[in-house]
Design a protein around this motif. Structure first.
Motif, PDB file in Angstrom:
ATOM      1  N   ASP A  46       0.778  -1.233   0.000  1.00  0.00           N
ATOM      2  CA  ASP A  46       0.000   0.000   0.000  1.00  0.00           C
ATOM      3  C   ASP A  46       0.810   1.284   0.000  1.00  0.00           C
ATOM      4  O   ASP A  46       0.252   2.368  -0.199  1.00  0.00           O
ATOM      5  CB  ASP A  46      -0.906   0.038   1.238  1.00  0.00           C
ATOM      6  CG  ASP A  46      -1.898  -1.101   1.260  1.00  0.00           C
ATOM      7  OD1 ASP A  46      -2.531  -1.356   0.221  1.00  0.00           O
ATOM      8  OD2 ASP A  46      -2.034  -1.747   2.322  1.00  0.00           O
ATOM      9  N   LEU A  47       2.123   1.202   0.276  1.00  0.00           N
ATOM     10  CA  LEU A  47       2.923   2.406   0.496  1.00  0.00           C
ATOM     11  C   LEU A  47       4.155   2.464  -0.393  1.00  0.00           C
ATOM     12  O   LEU A  47       4.745   1.436  -0.710  1.00  0.00           O
ATOM     13  CB  LEU A  47       3.397   2.467   1.949  1.00  0.00           C
ATOM     14  CG  LEU A  47       2.337   2.465   3.033  1.00  0.00           C
ATOM     15  CD1 LEU A  47       2.989   2.259   4.395  1.00  0.00           C
ATOM     16  CD2 LEU A  47       1.538   3.759   3.000  1.00  0.00           C
ATOM     17  N   ASP A  76       0.996   6.943   0.002  1.00  0.00           N
ATOM     18  CA  ASP A  76       0.206   5.719  -0.170  1.00  0.00           C
ATOM     19  C   ASP A  76      -0.429   5.688  -1.544  1.00  0.00           C
ATOM     20  O   ASP A  76      -0.530   6.699  -2.219  1.00  0.00           O
ATOM     21  CB  ASP A  76      -0.803   5.524   0.956  1.00  0.00           C
ATOM     22  CG  ASP A  76      -1.987   6.460   0.904  1.00  0.00           C
ATOM     23  OD1 ASP A  76      -2.619   6.574  -0.153  1.00  0.00           O
ATOM     24  OD2 ASP A  76      -2.292   7.075   1.924  1.00  0.00           O
ATOM     25  N   ASP A  83      -1.258   7.215   4.432  1.00  0.00           N
ATOM     26  CA  ASP A  83       0.063   7.786   4.649  1.00  0.00           C
ATOM     27  C   ASP A  83       0.289   8.264   6.078  1.00  0.00           C
ATOM     28  O   ASP A  83       1.291   7.919   6.701  1.00  0.00           O
ATOM     29  CB  ASP A  83       0.374   8.902   3.650  1.00  0.00           C
ATOM     30  CG  ASP A  83      -0.626  10.040   3.670  1.00  0.00           C
ATOM     31  OD1 ASP A  83      -1.688   9.912   4.304  1.00  0.00           O
ATOM     32  OD2 ASP A  83      -0.349  11.069   3.023  1.00  0.00           O
TER      33      ASP A  83
END
Length: 116
Positions: A46-47, A76, A83
């Protein structure tokens, strides 16, 4: 509002040692990068993480940028939903390494957390 959060910090260790410590502490592998915005890149599902040594920022808005040559940018892939929570968790994990000063900021002016 920016869709990333940054962790600025100071350390007397050299850049490779700091990158290794940050990568190990966060459990996220970093790869060297030739991008102008990052010396090392890391990612999770996701990041995206951009780790840079050095910047041209001067002290501003009560943040001692000149004392913190290291910056970890957390972005993100869902445009700002993950984030900040992820960066807050990382900030807590990195505090244990003793880096000082250390600031978690959004948009270079909004201080979310600091060690000062």
């Amino acid at each position: 509002m920016p869709n990333y959060v940054e962790i600025y910090f100071g350390s007397t260790d050299d850049r490779e040692r700091v990158a290794d410590k940050v990568s190990s502490t966060l459990g996220i592998p970093f790869e060297p990068s030739d991008k102008p915005y990052a010396d090392y890149l890391g990612k999770t599902e996701d990041l995206a993480l951009d780790f840079k040594v050095g910047h041209e920022l001067e002290d501003d808005a009560g943040i001692p940028f000149e004392e913190m040559p290291y910056v970890l940018t957390v972005r993100d892939f869902r445009r700002g939903q993950l984030d900040e929570p992820a960066a807050r968790k990382m900030f807590g994990e990195l505090k244990g390494l003793g880096y000082r000063p250390m600031y978690l900021v959004r948009g270079l002016q909004e201080i979310l957390e600091s060690t000062d």
